[in-house]
Each structure stands twice: as structure tokens, then as C-alpha cells.
Design an enzyme around this catalytic site. Structure first.
Site, PDB file in Angstrom:
ATOM      1  N   ASP A 268     -11.898   1.433   5.540  1.00 50.27           N
ATOM      2  CA  ASP A 268     -13.039   2.153   4.978  1.00 50.27           C
ATOM      3  C   ASP A 268     -14.149   2.347   6.001  1.00 50.27           C
ATOM      4  O   ASP A 268     -14.871   3.344   5.956  1.00 50.27           O
ATOM      5  CB  ASP A 268     -13.561   1.420   3.743  1.00 50.27           C
ATOM      6  CG  ASP A 268     -12.684   1.664   2.533  1.00 50.27           C
ATOM      7  OD1 ASP A 268     -12.718   2.788   2.001  1.00 50.27           O
ATOM      8  OD2 ASP A 268     -11.955   0.753   2.131  1.00 50.27           O
TER       9      ASP A 268
ATOM     10  N   ARG B  39      -9.087   6.812  -1.117  1.00 51.51           N
ATOM     11  CA  ARG B  39      -8.708   5.598  -0.403  1.00 51.51           C
ATOM     12  C   ARG B  39      -8.429   5.925   1.059  1.00 51.51           C
ATOM     13  O   ARG B  39      -7.955   7.001   1.397  1.00 51.51           O
ATOM     14  CB  ARG B  39      -7.473   4.964  -1.046  1.00 51.51           C
ATOM     15  CG  ARG B  39      -7.758   4.386  -2.413  1.00 51.51           C
ATOM     16  CD  ARG B  39      -6.643   3.483  -2.869  1.00 51.51           C
ATOM     17  NE  ARG B  39      -6.968   2.883  -4.151  1.00 51.51           N
ATOM     18  CZ  ARG B  39      -7.766   1.838  -4.308  1.00 51.51           C
ATOM     19  NH1 ARG B  39      -8.317   1.267  -3.253  1.00 51.51           N
ATOM     20  NH2 ARG B  39      -8.019   1.353  -5.504  1.00 51.51           N
TER      21      ARG B  39
ATOM     22  N   ARG C   6      -7.653 -10.290  -5.325  1.00 51.68           N
ATOM     23  CA  ARG C   6      -8.722  -9.411  -4.833  1.00 51.68           C
ATOM     24  C   ARG C   6      -9.185  -8.507  -5.960  1.00 51.68           C
ATOM     25  O   ARG C   6      -8.378  -8.002  -6.736  1.00 51.68           O
ATOM     26  CB  ARG C   6      -8.246  -8.558  -3.646  1.00 51.68           C
ATOM     27  CG  ARG C   6      -9.386  -7.676  -3.088  1.00 51.68           C
ATOM     28  CD  ARG C   6      -8.976  -6.965  -1.814  1.00 51.68           C
ATOM     29  NE  ARG C   6      -8.122  -5.831  -2.038  1.00 51.68           N
ATOM     30  CZ  ARG C   6      -8.257  -4.636  -1.445  1.00 51.68           C
ATOM     31  NH1 ARG C   6      -9.238  -4.444  -0.573  1.00 51.68           N
ATOM     32  NH2 ARG C   6      -7.422  -3.662  -1.678  1.00 51.68           N
TER      33      ARG C   6
ATOM     34  N   ARG D 205      -6.442  -4.911   8.778  1.00 53.90           N
ATOM     35  CA  ARG D 205      -5.896  -3.839   9.622  1.00 53.90           C
ATOM     36  C   ARG D 205      -4.751  -3.129   8.908  1.00 53.90           C
ATOM     37  O   ARG D 205      -3.980  -3.737   8.182  1.00 53.90           O
ATOM     38  CB  ARG D 205      -5.373  -4.412  10.944  1.00 53.90           C
ATOM     39  CG  ARG D 205      -6.388  -5.194  11.729  1.00 53.90           C
ATOM     40  CD  ARG D 205      -5.755  -5.880  12.921  1.00 53.90           C
ATOM     41  NE  ARG D 205      -5.391  -4.967  13.977  1.00 53.90           N
ATOM     42  CZ  ARG D 205      -4.202  -4.927  14.565  1.00 53.90           C
ATOM     43  NH1 ARG D 205      -3.249  -5.739  14.163  1.00 53.90           N
ATOM     44  NH2 ARG D 205      -3.956  -4.078  15.532  1.00 53.90           N
TER      45      ARG D 205
ATOM     46  N   HIS E 292       0.844  -1.189   0.000  1.00 52.47           N
ATOM     47  CA  HIS E 292       0.000   0.000   0.000  1.00 52.47           C
ATOM     48  C   HIS E 292       0.880   1.239   0.000  1.00 52.47           C
ATOM     49  O   HIS E 292       2.010   1.206   0.487  1.00 52.47           O
ATOM     50  CB  HIS E 292      -0.916   0.016   1.231  1.00 52.47           C
ATOM     51  CG  HIS E 292      -2.084  -0.912   1.103  1.00 52.47           C
ATOM     52  ND1 HIS E 292      -3.072  -0.725   0.176  1.00 52.47           N
ATOM     53  CD2 HIS E 292      -2.412  -2.038   1.768  1.00 52.47           C
ATOM     54  CE1 HIS E 292      -3.967  -1.693   0.293  1.00 52.47           C
ATOM     55  NE2 HIS E 292      -3.587  -2.505   1.237  1.00 52.47           N
TER      56      HIS E 292
ATOM     57  N   GLU F 157     -16.813  -3.687   4.218  1.00 53.02           N
ATOM     58  CA  GLU F 157     -15.936  -2.555   4.514  1.00 53.02           C
ATOM     59  C   GLU F 157     -16.634  -1.366   5.185  1.00 53.02           C
ATOM     60  O   GLU F 157     -16.151  -0.874   6.189  1.00 53.02           O
ATOM     61  CB  GLU F 157     -15.265  -2.094   3.213  1.00 53.02           C
ATOM     62  CG  GLU F 157     -14.425  -3.203   2.569  1.00 53.02           C
ATOM     63  CD  GLU F 157     -13.783  -2.753   1.270  1.00 53.02           C
ATOM     64  OE1 GLU F 157     -12.741  -2.086   1.334  1.00 53.02           O
ATOM     65  OE2 GLU F 157     -14.327  -3.076   0.204  1.00 53.02           O
TER      66      GLU F 157
END
Length: 930
Positions: free
Chosen positions: A589, A761, A428, A627, A145, A549
Site C-alpha cells: 500500500d 487492493r 489480522r 513484501r 493472495h 501501510e
């Protein structure tokens, strides 16, 4: 209280590294720059220690007077001060842990030894412990990320510095050795100073894969097998102690080898939710890189074993199986066998190496070669393990068990855990993509179904019908969209990887934004298209994992799963998955949607309700916790987080994402990595076997928590989503725009081109607030909730909250995490970022609200916990903040000034560079900012 005399080595190491950095700056940039750095450093420390107003004024005046060239030097110097302090702090923690173990102290909370001792004290015997490990499933999952700002080159040098400090701290050195170590530190720091902190181009997915693999080399491949060995040995000790009590004189026998219950997963190269750069080609490259790396590791270990196992048959017996293995041809020179004629272990390893090399070559081919000689290659990793087991059994049966318990034992475990694929990769994708792809497939295959316009009940009926028939929807000559072609290609590559590496290579398919039963069935239909779901036998080769989410999705999750389990077709598919269903819960989220308090509570409620649904349908629940590193994204100590789960939520099975900068912080150092892996295992054991040792939530707790959540949600939504102009305030008062242009990840910061908070995001949302030291996602709404709750219920309500904080692990952990975030928040610095908002009316409408909420949150936390100050119960973190934060304030000050110039139109590239360097330095100092 923590004994601060124990911190003397830490202070010494920080001073040493600071001196070396200072000397480097002086040598490289000149005396004037060195004097400037020292003056700023000392002034900042003086201000932090005594909150000296004059020191702050002097600091600001000095920073405001810097030239642009000086600004870059200062930002770089203070970024490295923070990084070096982090290294010293980590090494000190390792040294303290080792010293404690060497002193023979009782094992600490968070260790497997302590967890097993507590379990036995609670009445569980060794058989129960063994049964737990037999059925457990523990998976940390590495994700890429855009919060990891450190370059690999920088991280490697920091690893070198940590290794040198480790030697200094753990050995008695001669003066010459100490001098050599200091020189080595100087070289490493000099290399750091001369290495650019920033990437010249944005990371590619392939770069992220390579960065992830580096953690396997440093930590997982070596430390996870050692963790297994230590666990097996401890079980043998406990079993022996128990046997001696019940059967005096019985000889201690080691416990049987435990199954590979602890594995490492990854999303890097398989997570295409919002990342258009993850393609079938990238997935193929990911496995090529992972496989080459893990087989390379096995090869190096076998070569080392060749040097170690020089056993001579004239001196030791060997098993017939070993003799047979050693007699197989290897293709080595003729004199090779002659020279090693009496050394069968070396000849056997040569055979293994030959087959392993052939296997590696086969696995690197693009297609599965079914004509390969099964004797020349290992058709499956289990065949490789069979040969290694031949070595092991021969050693054990012929008086060399201690040799089997060394490198060979760790290698066998590594092969068992990592196979030929290294990391188990998840795929995903967003449910919206699945909906479009399925709709397009149906549109080309039929003429009477307009899938996009069907309601949910109609969609489920269509999907169930299609899943009940063996016919495929994809047509070889249809003119599909680029999106559909790409998705089908990914799935086809997934099927090829299953055929080549086995189902453990890609065990899970995660569905982002899951909010309906059809979202799960759509993926089932796509898996059927590539043969990973076979209607005729009811076989499903992949776990389909819905990710819930938002707050609304979390609330709907139990009902969705209840309906899904009620479908006979899906219930039949679950039989092939051992009646186990995984559900992923999104911490990021949900926080951005509803705020910290409500997110935590709705996650807890969803888990509790899911436990009931799964129990009614006799399905085993496996939870996957999404997490992040920061508290605003579900971060915080893993041990506490796992133990704070509601009763029945863990059941020996847990998956947890490890994201962004947390990966290198937790696992970049092998010893810290081993400790963090052990913490996850220990907490899972305790949550499974010892849940109930602490009081469960009383009805009054649940009622109070719901009321607090409703109040916090109202306050949070009122600010973030209902205040006109808040999105503009956020973008102008933080570095979100500048983060988007920093090369710190392959994925865009927003899902769309929209400027709305909803479309941003969660990661850059949290990262931006951390940069301006406000940490808003980790506390906003709590203060308003507590104040209103107190006004409604008076002191009796406050007493209930205090009782909850003492007794209830969930609430206690929530407050502990908030305590950490509030301690890292600096409203004075945040106010200067608020000054960047060009509209004064907007600024005055929002910042005072934020400041008032912060004061209320801080006061509420202290009142409930009974603390007199933040972190009163966490001396280690308080120490860490004292050591690092004096180096952050100058970075924040300079970042603000550079942002003003940049946004005023100054096009000097040194300003952009300075902003990006400051982002890097502040993230390093805060550590868990993303």
C-alpha cells in the site's frame, strides 16, 4: 561474465520439453495446429533474438488470422511453453548449485556456511555464533493472495516433471532408463495438456489452506529439519577447528542442539482484513486440517522408524527409560509383544504411535476435553518430545549414535518446530473493524461513552481505564451486530486454540491500517474479553502487531510507538512479552500510495526512527516485512533485501511474508525451498553480526535520497491521483476488470465497491500493470526525480548518486530491483494495451507521459550504475528473460485482441476463457507479477 557453456544442459532440457509439448499438441489437436504453434514459436524467437521487423510483422499477421478455436490452442500451448521453461530453468539452477558443491568450491554468498565463515573471519567466535542462534527468531509467513493462478493439479504435474529432469541431470542413465524417463515426461505433459488450467469456481479459504499445507508436505516438514541438522554439524566443525587451535588433541564434540529459532508462519485462514469468508468456523477448520496433516506426517515417520530400529536386546543394550517406555500397554494383539519381545525400540514406538493416535483424535474434537486420560494422550507436544528423546538417548548411550542422527533426528526437530499445529497462524483485521466493535461493546456496557465521536486522547483514556479493570464488556444477551458477533467468535476460537495447542499456535494479532495508539489498545481490550490479556497479572498471551501501510502511516509510526511505550499499562504488558514488540511495515500500500522510490525510502526512514524509539524505551524491535512477489510490492531477492536494512533493524529477528505465486515458485520444489530458507537465515545472521562491514549511509546520502523521494513522489502522485481520468485509463488499459472475475483467490480485488485507485487492493494493482508488461509500480517517478536532481546539482550531484549506488546497500538494492523491473517492461506491447482506452484524448494525455518517464528511468539507472544495458550485472536473469519472453509476446498479442472483442460486446464464452488463459500464461512467464 557468466559462462554460457554451462547453459548447454538447460538449452537441451528446454528443447526436449518443447519437443514433447509439440508432439502432444500434434497428437491431441492435429498436424495443422502443431504447424501453427511451431510457426508462431519460431517466428517469435527469431524476432526476440534479432529484433527482426519482418518477423514481428509475420507474427502479428499470423496471430490476427487465428480462429477462436485456434486462439485457445495457441494460448494454452504458449502458456505451457512458459511453464515448462520455468521448470527447466529451476532444475538447471539446482543442478549448477549441486555441481558447484560437489566440486568442493568455496561456499557461495547466501549460504549459512559462508555466512558463518565470514562472521568468524570478522572476529566472531563459535560462542558468538551459537549465541546468535540461541536468540534469533526467523519467520517466513505464507499468505494467500489473489495472484496464484496455478491449480494444484497443474502444480503437481509440474513437480513430477521437475523430479524426472532432476534424475536426468544427476545420474548416469542407461539408454533404457533415458527412454523410460522421456516416456514419463510425455505422460506428464499429456496430463497437463488434458487438465484444465482454469478453476471452474472461485477458490474458497479452505482451498487456500489446503494449497498452503501442500508446501509443508513437499518442503518445510522435511527440509527445515535438514537445515537445522546441517547448521548444527557446521557449528560442530567450526567449534572443533577452534578447539584444535587452542587445545591441540581435544576430541571434537558436536554442539548442543540449537533452539527452534526458525519457524514457518501463515495467514491462510486467519487473515480476515477485507475477506468476509474468514470466520471462526474457517479458523477451526484450518487448525483441524493443519493438525491432522502434521500428526499424519509424524505417524508415517514413526512407522518408518519401526522398520529401521529392529535392534535386538541380545545384541545391544538399551536404557532403563526405553525399557520402561516399551513396557507400557499399547492395545495391540497379545502376540505382538511376543514377536517383538527382544526389540524394545519397536515396542516403544508402538506405544508412541498409540498415544499419538489418541492425541490426534482429541485435537480434532471441537472442545477441549479435560477429562482425557493423560497417559493415553500427549497433553502437550513437549510430552511427545520426551518420549522421542528417550529413543534418542538410548541409541546414543549404547553405541548407535549414527542411527539417532538419521530419521529420528529429523523427526525430533520437526516436532520441535511444527508441534501439533504445523504453522503458527496469525490473525489480522482492519483497525476500522476494531473501532466499530469496541464502540458497540462500550455502547451496550455503558451509557455515557460515544466512542466513535471521541478524539484520540479521549479514546486512549477510555481504553486504558477499561484495560486496568478485570470487568468484561461483552454481555450474553446484548443484541450485537453481525460484525461484532463474528469478531468475538474469532477471538473466542483463538483462545480455544491457545488452550488446545499452546500460544505458539496463534502467536500474533496484526492490525491493518494502524495509525493511532488507540488502534493497538482496542485489540488489547478485545483480547482481554477472551482471557488472552489478564489485567491482574499484566499477562499478554499474544503479540499485538501494528501494520503501518501508507506513506503517512509510515511517517507517523515512530511517534505512535513512542507514545504507546510511554503508557505504564502497555509497558507492563510488554514485560510478559520479554520486552519485545513487533511492528509490521507495508510495502504494497505504501507503493500504491507514493510510488516505488518514495515507498522504499519511507520504509527505510521509518525503520531507522523506530530503532531509536525502541532503544530509548529498552524494548527489543522485531520487524515484520509485508513484501509481495513483485518489486512494486517490495519483492526482489530476499538476501539483498535483508542486508539492505538499516543498522540495528534486524537484531537477529525478522519476519517476511511470502505471497501468492512466490510460495510455489520458492517452495514448491524441495531443493529450491531448502535453498530459499537458508538464504533468509544466512542474510539474517550477516545483517546482525556483520552490519557495518559495508559503509552506512552518510548524511549526504540521506539528504540526496530525501530530495529524490520528494521529486519522485510528486511525479507519481501527479500521474496516478491528480490526473483527471487516470482511474478510467488504468481500468481500460489493463485487465483489472477481467482479473476480478478470474477464480484466483478468495478475497475481493477491492476493499469497497468504489472504482477509485485508493480503494483498490495493491495486489491486483501491481498484477494488472504486470499483465500489460508496463510494470509501472516498480519504476514510475524515478526518471523525473533523477532528471530534476541532475539539473539542480549538475555532475557533482550525479557523482554522489553513483557513489551511493556503489557504497550504500539500500540504494544499490533499490536500483537492482528496478533494473529487473525495467528489463521485464516492454513499452511496445504496453502501447497496444493503451490502445484499448476508448477516449483518444485521455490516451494521448497519459501514455506519452508514461513512455517519457520510462525512458528517463532507464537512462537514469544506466547512468548511475555505469551499465551499458539493463541486467548487465545479472547474467542469470538476462538468460532467463531470453528463454521465456519469446513465449510471452504471442500471449500478450492475443490477450489484447480478445479484450477488444470482449469489451465490444462479443458474448462468446471462448473469448472470456481465452482472456483468463492468457492471464494465467503471462503470470507464469513473468513469475513475480503479483
Amino acid at each position: 561474465m557468466y559462462d554460457f557453456d554451462k547453459d548447454a544442459p538447460l538449452r537441451e532440457n528446454i528443447r526436449l520439453l518443447g519437443r514433447i509439448l509439440g508432439e502432444t499438441v500434434r497428437d491431441q489437436e492435429g498436424e495443422e495446429t502443431y504447424d501453427l504453434v511451431e510457426r508462431i514459436r519460431q517466428t517469435s524467437i527469431r524476432f526476440h533474438r534479432a529484433e527482426d521487423v519482418d518477423a514481428r510483422r509475420m507474427l502479428e499477421a499470423t496471430l490476427d488470422g487465428l480462429s477462436r478455436g485456434q486462439t485457445i490452442h495457441i494460448i494454452r500451448a504458449f502458456s505451457y511453453f512458459s511453464r515448462l521453461a520455468n521448470i527447466a530453468e529451476d532444475q538447471h539452477h539446482i543442478s549448477r548449485t549441486r555441481l558447484r558443491a560437489g566440486d568442493g568450491a568455496a561456499p557461495r554468498k547466501g549460504t549459512l556456511k559462508r555466512a558463518m565463515q565470514d562472521a568468524m573471519a570478522a572476529g566472531h567466535d563459535v560462542a558468538a555464533l551459537s549465541a546468535f542462534f540461541e536468540n534469533a527468531s526467523i519467520f517466513p509467513v505464507m499468505t494467500a493472495h489473489p495472484t496464484e493462478v496455478g491449480r494444484r493439479s497443474t502444480l503437481d504435474r509440474e513437480r513430477e516433471i521437475a523430479d524426472i529432469l532432476h534424475v536426468r541431470d544427476t545420474s548416469r542413465q542407461t539408454p533404457d532408463e533415458e527412454a523410460e524417463g522421456r516416456e514419463a515426461l510425455g505422460r506428464a505433459v499429456l496430463t497437463l495438456w488434458q487438465t484444465g488450467l482454469l478453476r471452474k469456481s472461485r477458490l474458497r479459504v479452505i482451498d487456500e489452506i489446503a494449497n498452503g499445507i501442500a508446501c509443508f508436505e513437499q518442503t518445510f516438514l522435511r527440509q527445515l529439519p535438514r537445515l537445522y541438522a546441517a547448521l548444527e554439524d557446521e557449528l560442530a566443525v567450526l567449534e572443533g577447528a577452534s578447539s584444535i587451535i587452542t587445545h591441540p588433541g581435544k576430541t571434537l564434540q558436536p554442539s548442543a542442539k540449537l533452539p527452534a529459532f526458525f519457524r514457518i508462519g501463515s495467514w491462510i485462514g486467519g487473515d480476515r482484513d477485507g475477506n468476509p469468508f474468514v470466520t471462526a468456523s474457517v479458523l477451526r477448520q484450518a487448525f483441524a486440517m493443519q493438525s491432522a496433516h502434521v500428526i499424519g506426517y509424524y505417524t508415517r515417520e514413526l512407522e518408518q522408524l519401526t522398520t529401521e530400529l529392529s535392534l535386538d536386546t541380545r545384541l545391544v543394550k538399551v536404557s532403563p527409560a526405553l525399557e520402561a517406555l516399551a513396557a507400557e500397554p499399547t492395545g495391540a494383539p497379545a502376540n505382538h509383544a511376543i514377536h517383538r519381545g527382544d526389540e524394545p525400540y519397536r515396542r516403544a514406538i508402538a506405544v508412541i504411535l498409540t498415544r499419538l493416535e489418541a492425541t490426534a483424535q482429541r485435537l480434532q474434537t471441537s472442545d477441549l476435553d479435560t477429562s482425557a486420560d493423560k497417559h493415553a494422550i500427549y497433553p502437550d507436544v513437549s510430552d511427545f518430545l520426551i518420549d522421542l528423546d528417550v529413543l534418542d538417548r538410548s541409541l546414543r548411550d549404547n553405541g548407535s549414535a549414527s542411527l539417532a542422527n538419521g530419521r529420528l533426528r529429523h523427526l525430533r526437530r520437526a516436532v520441535d518446530v511444527f508441534g501439533f499445529h504445523l504453522a503458527s497462524l496469525d490473525l489480522r483485521q482492519n483497525s476500522d473493524v476494531h473501532e466499530r466493535v469496541v464502540g458497540e461493546l462500550l455502547r451496550h456496557a455503558t451509557t455515557d461513552i460515544d466512542y466513535a465521536n471521541l478524539d484520540e486522547e479521549q479514546r486512549v483514556a477510555v481504553l486504558v481505564k477499561e484495560l486496568s479493570t478485570p470487568r468484561l464488556l461483552a454481555l450474553p444477551y446484548a443484541d450485537y451486530s453481525a460484525e461484532t458477533i463474528s469478531e468475538l467468535a474469532i477471538l473466542q476460537e483463538m483462545a480455544r486454540k491457545h488452550a488446545k495447542f499452546g500460544p505458539k499456535a496463534i502467536p500474533n494479532y496484526v492490525i491493518s491500517k494502524a495509525n493511532a495508539v488507540s488502534d493497538v489498545l482496542e485489540v488489547a481490550l478485545l483480547l482481554k474479553e477472551v482471557g488472552l490479556l489478564r489485567p491482574g497479572t499484566g499477562a499478554l498471551d499474544v503479540n499485538i502487531v501494528p501494520l503501518f501501510e501508507t506513506i503517512a502511516d509510515l511517517q507517523a509510526a515512530p511517534a505512535i510507538m513512542d507514545v504507546l511505550f510511554g503508557l505504564p499499562l502497555y509497558a507492563g504488558l510488554l514485560k510478559s512479552r520479554m520486552r519485545t514488540q513487533e511492528v509490521m511495515l507495508g510495502y504494497s500500500d505504501s507503493n500504491k500510495d507514493g510510488g516505488f522510490l518514495t515507498s522504499g525510502w519511507e520504509l527505510y526512514r521509518a525503520e531507522t526512527a523506530l530503532i531509536g524509539v525502541f532503544a530509548r524505551h529498552a524494548v527489543r524491535l522485531k520487524l515484520f516485512h509485508g513484501r509481495g512477489g513483485s518489486v512494486g510490492r517490495g519483492g526482489g531477492p530476499s538476501y539483498d533485501a535483508i542486508l539492505a536494512q538499516p543498522g540495528g533493524a534486524v537484531q537477529g529477528a525478522i519476519r517476511i511474508t511470502e505471497q501468492g505465486e512466490v510460495i510455489s515458485a520458492k517452495y514448491g520444489n524441495p531443493e529450491l525451498g531448502r535453498r530459499n530458507l537458508e538464504v533468509i537465515a544466512a542474510a539474517t545472521l550477516e545483517a546482525t553480526l556483520l552490519h557495518g562491514q559495508e559503509a552506512e549511509a552518510k548524511p549526504t546520502y540521506l539528504t540526496a535520497m530525501q530530495e529524490l523521494s520528494d521529486l519522485a513522489f510528486e511525479a507519481y502522485r501527479a500521474l496516478v491521483y491528480e490526473t483527471e481520468g487516470f482511474d478510467r485509463y488504468f481500468r481500460e488499459s489493463t485487465v483489472i476488470g477481467e482479473i476480478a472475475s478470474l477464480n484466483i483467490g478468495s478475497r475481493p480485488a477491492s476493499r469497497t465497491k468504489s472504482q477509485k485507485i485508493e480503494d483498490l487492493r495493491a495486489i491486483p494493482w501491481v498484477f494488472s500493470w504486470a499483465q500489460c508488461r508496463l510494470m509501472l509500480p516498480g519504476w514510475y517517478g524515478f526518471g523525473s526525480a533523477i532528471n530534476t536532481y541532475h539539473s539542480r546539482h549538475g555532475d557533482a550531484g550525479l557523482a554522489l548518486l553513483k557513489d551511493m549506488a556503489t557504497v550504500w546497500p539500500f540504494f544499490r538494492t533499490l536500483l537492482s530491483n528496478m533494473d529487473m523491473v525495467l528489463a521485464k517492461t516492454n513499452i511496445a506491447i504496453a502501447s497496444r494495451y493503451a490502445g484499448l482506452v476508448s477516449d483518444e484524448t485521455l490516451r494521448q494525455a497519459i501514455f506519452p507521459r508514461i513512455q517519457a518517464e520510462l525512458e528517463a528511468a532507464r537512462a537514469g539507472l544506466l547512468t548511475i550504475t555505469g551499465q551499458v544495458e539493463l541486467l548487465a550485472g545479472n547474467a542469470l536473469l538476462a538468460r532467463s528473460i531470453r528463454n521465456r519472453f519469446p513465449y510471452l509476446d504471442p500471449l500478450n498479442h492475443l490477450q489484447i485482441e480478445l479484450l477488444k472483442r470482449h469489451r465490444a460486446g462479443d458474448g462468446d464464452m471462448r473469448i472470456v476463457t481465452g482472456i483468463h488463459l492468457s492471464i494465467n500464461g503471462i503470470a507464469a512467464g513473468l513469475r513475480n507479477s503479483g
